[in-house]
Design a protein around this motif. Structure first.
Motif, PDB file in Angstrom:
ATOM      1  N   VAL A 167     -53.329   4.767   3.491  1.00 52.16           N
ATOM      2  CA  VAL A 167     -52.242   4.796   2.517  1.00 52.16           C
ATOM      3  C   VAL A 167     -51.392   6.018   2.858  1.00 52.16           C
ATOM      4  O   VAL A 167     -51.899   7.138   2.924  1.00 52.16           O
ATOM      5  N   VAL A 168     -50.122   5.758   3.104  1.00 49.59           N
ATOM      6  CA  VAL A 168     -49.198   6.825   3.476  1.00 49.59           C
ATOM      7  C   VAL A 168     -48.170   6.965   2.359  1.00 49.59           C
ATOM      8  O   VAL A 168     -47.623   5.974   1.878  1.00 49.59           O
ATOM      9  N   THR A 169     -47.924   8.207   1.951  1.00 55.11           N
ATOM     10  CA  THR A 169     -46.951   8.476   0.894  1.00 55.11           C
ATOM     11  C   THR A 169     -45.923   9.469   1.421  1.00 55.11           C
ATOM     12  O   THR A 169     -46.283  10.516   1.957  1.00 55.11           O
ATOM     13  N   ASN A 170     -44.629   9.117   1.279  1.00 57.50           N
ATOM     14  CA  ASN A 170     -43.598  10.050   1.741  1.00 57.50           C
ATOM     15  C   ASN A 170     -43.302  11.078   0.651  1.00 57.50           C
ATOM     16  O   ASN A 170     -43.855  11.030  -0.451  1.00 57.50           O
ATOM     17  N   GLU A 171     -42.395  12.005   0.971  1.00 54.37           N
ATOM     18  CA  GLU A 171     -42.108  13.111   0.052  1.00 54.37           C
ATOM     19  C   GLU A 171     -41.483  12.659  -1.261  1.00 54.37           C
ATOM     20  O   GLU A 171     -41.480  13.389  -2.249  1.00 54.37           O
ATOM     21  N   LYS A 172     -40.980  11.415  -1.334  1.00 54.68           N
ATOM     22  CA  LYS A 172     -40.391  10.904  -2.566  1.00 54.68           C
ATOM     23  C   LYS A 172     -41.355  10.032  -3.358  1.00 54.68           C
ATOM     24  O   LYS A 172     -40.978   9.433  -4.359  1.00 54.68           O
ATOM     25  N   GLY A 173     -42.599   9.931  -2.897  1.00 54.40           N
ATOM     26  CA  GLY A 173     -43.610   9.166  -3.623  1.00 54.40           C
ATOM     27  C   GLY A 173     -43.723   7.701  -3.244  1.00 54.40           C
ATOM     28  O   GLY A 173     -44.506   6.967  -3.841  1.00 54.40           O
ATOM     29  N   CYS A 174     -42.942   7.246  -2.269  1.00 48.14           N
ATOM     30  CA  CYS A 174     -43.041   5.848  -1.833  1.00 48.14           C
ATOM     31  C   CYS A 174     -44.271   5.685  -0.943  1.00 48.14           C
ATOM     32  O   CYS A 174     -44.559   6.541  -0.116  1.00 48.14           O
ATOM     33  N   GLU A 175     -44.979   4.558  -1.131  1.00 49.72           N
ATOM     34  CA  GLU A 175     -46.216   4.321  -0.389  1.00 49.72           C
ATOM     35  C   GLU A 175     -46.087   3.159   0.579  1.00 49.72           C
ATOM     36  O   GLU A 175     -45.327   2.220   0.347  1.00 49.72           O
ATOM     37  N   ALA A 176     -46.885   3.244   1.634  1.00 49.71           N
ATOM     38  CA  ALA A 176     -47.087   2.122   2.554  1.00 49.71           C
ATOM     39  C   ALA A 176     -48.580   2.035   2.809  1.00 49.71           C
ATOM     40  O   ALA A 176     -49.278   3.052   2.830  1.00 49.71           O
TER      41      ALA A 176
END
Length: 160
Positions: free
Chosen positions: A63-72
């Motif tokens: 689970v990857v989360t970017n600095e804005k909280g969006c996940e992949a």
């Protein structure tokens, strides 16, 4: 104006195969500022590190989360190639005579096609007129992995 944040993109294949390598590194190649968590039911761990290094086959989730909280999310399967097994028979040789024989019946496992080397010399399935000795049989798989067996051609006792 509505701003849409894109989910991070995980650059990994769906399946990886382990052969002669004892481990594999999975690196999703993510930009700075992202976080990631690897989990697996098979391996019973949770890893907060971008690169997963493992030698255990199984299903792994990241689970990857970017600095804005969006996940992949991504699920990756790691499979292990079955070990090479060589089925062969030998016939001994009289002392001081090159009368022995090696018959390689089959090679299974690994990744075909194979190249077979007996003490560095390429062989097919049968090698005759060889002396009693310990030989190294190398099975070179299509991906370059090498499996080695030691094969002994016994020295037959002299007849009186």
């Amino acid at each position: 104006m509505i701003e849409v944040d894109d989910a991070p993109i995980i650059n990994l294949e769906d399946t990886f195969v382990l052969n002669c390598a004892s481990s594999i590194q999975l690196d999703p190649e993510l930009p700075m500022g992202t976080t990631w968590v690897w989990t697996s039911e098979d391996a019973a761990f949770e890893l907060e590190n971008e690169i997963l290094e493992t030698g255990q086959a199984g299903i792994y989730n990241v689970v990857v989360t970017n600095e804005k909280g969006c996940e992949a999310r991504k699920t990756v399967a790691i499979e292990r190639v079955p070990e090479v097994v060589v089925d062969y028979s030998t016939v001994g040789s009289c002392q001081l005579a090159d009368a022995g024989m090696l018959d390689i019946r089959s090679v299974e496992g690994g990744l075909a096609p194979y190249t077979l080397l007996l003490d560095g010399q390429e062989v097919e399935s049968v090698r005759s007129n060889i002396s009693s000795w310990r030989y190294d049989l190398e099975v070179i798989q299509s991906d370059g992995c090498v499996h080695t067996d030691t094969i002994e051609i016994e020295s037959l006792p002299e007849l009186d």
